[in-house]
Design a protein around this motif. Structure first.
Motif, PDB file in Angstrom:
ATOM      1  N   ARG A  44     -89.427 -31.923 -58.810  1.00 35.19           N
ATOM      2  CA  ARG A  44     -88.835 -30.963 -59.390  1.00 35.19           C
ATOM      3  C   ARG A  44     -88.727 -30.917 -60.928  1.00 35.19           C
ATOM      4  O   ARG A  44     -88.747 -31.794 -61.432  1.00 35.19           O
ATOM      5  CB  ARG A  44     -87.397 -30.576 -58.784  1.00 35.19           C
ATOM      6  N   PRO A  45     -88.965 -29.596 -61.301  1.00 38.30           N
ATOM      7  CA  PRO A  45     -88.638 -29.657 -62.882  1.00 38.30           C
ATOM      8  C   PRO A  45     -87.293 -29.823 -63.188  1.00 38.30           C
ATOM      9  O   PRO A  45     -86.353 -29.516 -62.377  1.00 38.30           O
ATOM     10  CB  PRO A  45     -89.243 -28.200 -63.247  1.00 38.30           C
ATOM     11  N   ALA A  63     -85.388 -25.909 -59.307  1.00 41.04           N
ATOM     12  CA  ALA A  63     -84.884 -27.188 -60.367  1.00 41.04           C
ATOM     13  C   ALA A  63     -83.797 -27.811 -60.330  1.00 41.04           C
ATOM     14  O   ALA A  63     -82.917 -27.614 -59.762  1.00 41.04           O
ATOM     15  CB  ALA A  63     -85.150 -26.419 -61.898  1.00 41.04           C
ATOM     16  N   ARG A  66     -84.167 -28.604 -65.762  1.00 41.65           N
ATOM     17  CA  ARG A  66     -83.704 -27.513 -66.493  1.00 41.65           C
ATOM     18  C   ARG A  66     -82.214 -27.688 -67.165  1.00 41.65           C
ATOM     19  O   ARG A  66     -81.323 -27.831 -66.588  1.00 41.65           O
ATOM     20  CB  ARG A  66     -83.481 -26.068 -65.426  1.00 41.65           C
TER      21      ARG A  66
END
Length: 324
Positions: free
Chosen positions: A54-55, A27, A57
């Motif tokens: 990507r995520p 992330a 966070r």
């Protein structure tokens, strides 16, 4: 504790174990502390996460204040509950701002009761990138003006970006090339790799900045500094940089790469070029002009005065002590 609206959150009052830490695998991690600077950093991080696939966070770290006099258990828990409630609100605010700029982005949030520096270093073990604002509030107060920043950058196991604009309240620029500072050593390769990929993802050119001195070469005094010809030194430095960039040109054949070789000081030169850039990338190990980049006034000058975000790429080492 409840999570910010619309997203499941977690609160960890202690170091993460491997299962919990795996939520941040790959992330882009952004530190959130309730400041407007952190919100801008979260938005920048969300855009970067979307580019990278990507995520995002969002992490808020808080700690109970240290007091000399003993306090009742109930009061202590009330303070903890208040801090946790603030964390929820700050995370929700940052999440909303990131989604407004990057709709559909996958976002994970976490509030942690721990040391901000230690928590961010641990987050970096599993992150693709750690992103911080340039001015702190709450748990991140002073993060970028002293030993805390040095600790995060020196020990993080992934690149760290400090998001800045021309003025404290300005958003980071979104136009212009990516700049990367290199001293010509192999320790600069991590920064070059990050910068090449960053420029490719943005669809802009890369400017490689290399400074030289007629008094010092590779971190030591030149044998005959007063007798050396400046033109010859410049040509030699340019040739060395051209050789270093050859594999990167091969790896990124469609990326425009410009060389900026000049006599001078690295920070001053980078800050001048950064007036028209959207990102500066530097390594934290190296020789020559970039020696000690993250251990003194040089790093602080970039972090405090840069008109655009600064990415610091630390060389990773293997168990045998080899750089990779």
């Amino acid at each position: 504790m409840t999570a910010p609206p619309g997203n499941p959150g977690r609160v960890w009052p202690a170091p993460l174990d491997d299962r919990e830490a795996s939520h941040g695998n790959g992330a882009v991690v952004a530190g959130v502390d309730g400041s407007s600077s952190a919100v801008r950093a979260a938005v920048w991080a969300g855009t970067e996460a979307l580019r990278r696939g990507r995520p995002l966070r969002l992490v808020q770290v808080y700690a109970l204040p240290q007091v000399r006099a003993p306090i009742a258990v109930g009061t202590r828990e009330q303070v903890r509950a208040g801090l946790a409630e603030c964390a929820e609100g700050w995370l929700a605010e940052a999440r909303t701002a990131a989604l407004a700029e990057s709709p559909g982005l996958e976002i994970d949030v976490a509030a942690r009761e721990w040391s901000p520096v230690t928590a961010l270093i641990q987050e970096s073990r599993h992150a693709d990138l750690v992103v911080l604002g340039s001015r702190g509030l709450g748990g991140f107060t002073g993060m970028l003006v002293g030993s805390t920043a040095v600790s995060v950058v020196a020990h993080a196991q992934c690149p760290v970006v400090v998001v800045r604009g021309r003025r404290p309240q300005d958003p980071p620029p979104v136009a212009g090339p990516v700049l990367v500072g290199t001293d010509g050593s192999s320790d600069s390769d991590g920064a070059l790799a990050f910068a090449c990929e960053g420029a490719r993802l943005r669809g802009v050119g890369l400017t490689v900045v290399h400074t030289w001195s007629d008094l010092v070469a590779d971190g030591v005094l030149r044998p005959h500094p007063l007798q050396d010809d400046a033109t010859e030194i410049d040509q030699a430095e340019r040739a060395k940089l051209t050789d270093q960039l050859r594999p990167w040109r091969d790896k990124f054949p469609d990326l425009p790469i410009d060389l900026d070789v000049t006599r001078g000081r690295p920070v001053r030169t980078l800050l001048e070029r950064a007036e028209h850039a959207q990102l500066i990338v530097v390594g934290c190990r190296g020789r020559g002009g970039f020696t000690g980049m993250l251990l003194g006034s040089t790093s602080q000058a970039l972090i405090v005065h840069s008109p655009c975000p600064v990415a610091v790429v630390r060389s990773r080492t293997t168990g045998n002590g080899e750089t990779r």
